[in-house]
Write a protein that holds these residues in place. Structure first.
Motif, short mmCIF file in Angstrom:
data_model
loop_
_atom_site.label_atom_id
_atom_site.label_comp_id
_atom_site.label_asym_id
_atom_site.label_seq_id
_atom_site.Cartn_x
_atom_site.Cartn_y
_atom_site.Cartn_z
N SER A 1 0.82 -1.21 0.00
CA SER A 1 0.00 0.00 0.00
C SER A 1 0.85 1.25 0.00
O SER A 1 0.41 2.32 -0.44
CB SER A 1 -0.94 0.00 1.21
N LEU B 1 1.74 3.70 -4.21
CA LEU B 1 1.45 5.13 -4.35
C LEU B 1 2.46 5.82 -5.26
O LEU B 1 2.09 6.71 -6.03
CB LEU B 1 1.46 5.79 -2.97
N VAL C 1 -0.45 12.49 -0.73
CA VAL C 1 -1.13 11.20 -0.86
C VAL C 1 -0.74 10.27 0.29
O VAL C 1 -1.61 9.59 0.87
CB VAL C 1 -0.78 10.57 -2.22
N ASN C 2 0.55 10.23 0.63
CA ASN C 2 0.97 9.41 1.77
C ASN C 2 0.35 9.91 3.07
O ASN C 2 0.00 9.11 3.95
CB ASN C 2 2.49 9.42 1.89
N VAL D 1 -3.29 8.64 3.06
CA VAL D 1 -3.38 7.19 3.26
C VAL D 1 -3.03 6.81 4.69
O VAL D 1 -3.74 6.03 5.34
CB VAL D 1 -2.45 6.47 2.25
#
Length: 400
Positions: free
Chosen positions: A73, A77, A88-89, A92
């Motif tokens: 996961s 990305l 984005v990290n 998430v």
């Protein structure tokens, strides 16, 4: 306690193995199979009536499945996002903060109403969602299997050097990073493990009964906020200079750990937890972006895997040492003071990475530049030779 400790340890111990399988078979297969194994381990734990089988079903099977589902996961990305990878990290990884805050309350209600075994079965729903989510992973960077044999050809096991990609350790900046992070983590998780016991021992200082759960709530909420904020900030910081955010996070976490014994008012302890959670989110959300900067997209899977594997040692050793100090001295004060030292040392080590990384880039740029100059010199020599040979011919032609 040993079951849960084994489970957490296995998640990180398995990370180097997970990275190898991710390179060989891709993010989708590893994530789906990992979630399936975790689902089987969690579901089988709900039928266990004694503690011994839980060491295998929950401590090993479920934890290994979670490890195989977790790392892809992070890797996937980088296949889709470049400019906004930090944000984005942050989004998430903020999910773990959300569940850190909400899941304990949900678990308390479920256990009181439907008992422990049915609670584990309800949690299987979350693992099934993870299983379905794994099918959405479509890597854009080819893995080792595709590069070696292709999709249509027969699969041949690649050489051992490509299976265990120790070449990432040839990158000096990554070696410093892989040494500095575990060094900092020797004291990093001590407050998270022993803070609640410290508050229970100091209830008289804080004025009787205090809501201890508020501290965990503060850590979880601000950690999620920190992941979103610093993930976005990391996108504006070029290259390996993102590492300075981790340096700042280690500095403040070490400082906050040393301030815990000095808090004589519960409100001050809440403020410490707010800052600690904020910079904890900063440290976590930029792990993957920094790995992409140091080793590139092709090697990032094993780079993250090796780092998580190295992190498992201090994460496992640090809190028990702090507990041993408490047993010997009768208080957690010295343990918290000492826990603040490794993050400061680890942060100081990480400060060298941007400078080393820039020097590596300059050397890499110099190599093709030298090659281009030699090619140009050869071309000039060839033109000179051709000119000298053409001149006599032209003179002879003009003479005739």
């Amino acid at each position: 306690a040993w079951v849960s400790s084994l489970s957490m340890g296995m998640v990180f111990f398995c990370s180097p193995i997970v990275s190898i399988f991710t390179d060989l078979y891709g993010c989708r297969k590893v994530a789906v199979i990992g979630a399936a194994v975790g689902l089987v381990g969690l579901f089988s734990s709900s039928f266990v009536s004694s503690i011994e089988p839980l060491y295998f079903t929950y401590g090993i099977l479920f934890a290994c499945g979670c490890s195989f589902a977790y790392q892809p996961s992070l890797v996937i990305l980088g296949h889709y996002f470049k400019k906004r990878l930090g944000l984005v990290n942050g989004v998430v990884t903020a999910g773990s903060s959300l569940f850190t805050v909400s899941l304990p309350f949900l678990l308390r209600v479920l256990i009181d109403s439907v008992n422990l075994y049915n609670t584990l079965r309800v949690l299987c729903v979350l693992m099934f969602v993870l299983f379905l989510a794994g099918f959405t992973y479509k890597p854009l960077v080819p893995n080792t299997k595709d590069k070696e044999g292709g999709k249509k050809g027969k699969f041949k096991l690649p050489p051992a050097k490509k299976i265990c990609n120790f070449s990432v350790f040839k990158v000096l900046s990554y070696r410093i990073w892989a040494f500095g992070i575990p060094t900092a983590l020797f004291g990093y998780f001590v407050p998270y493990v022993h803070l609640m016991n410290h508050v229970k021992e100091r209830k008289e200082r804080f004025g009787g009964s205090v809501p201890e759960e508020v501290l965990l709530l503060c850590l979880g909420v601000t950690s999620g906020v920190g992941r979103l904020i610093f993930g976005r900030v990391a996108d504006y910081i070029p290259g390996a200079k993102k590492i300075y955010l981790q340096v700042a996070s280690f500095f403040f976490i070490g400082l906050m750990s040393m301030m815990i014994p000095l808090c004589n008012v519960f409100g001050a302890l809440v403020a410490v937890c707010l800052f600690m959670g904020l910079f904890d989110g900063c440290f976590i959300c930029i792990m993957a972006p920094i790995a992409f900067e140091l080793v590139g997209a092709q090697d990032v899977s094993q780079a993250i895997g090796f780092l998580l594997g190295l992190m498992s040692v201090p994460m496992t050793v640090g809190p028990p040492i702090a507990g041993l100090l408490r047993d010997q001295l009768g208080t957690y004060d010295v343990a918290f003071y000492l826990a603040g030292v490794p993050p400061l040392i680890g942060g100081a080590i990480l400060c060298f990475i941007p400078w080393v990384h820039e020097r590596q880039k300059l050397k890499e740029r110099a190599k093709p530049a030298d090659g281009e100059t030699t090619e140009k010199m050869l071309e000039n020599e060839s033109t000179l030779v051709s000119d000298t040979t053409e001149k006599p011919v032209k003179e002879l032609d003009s003479g005739f």
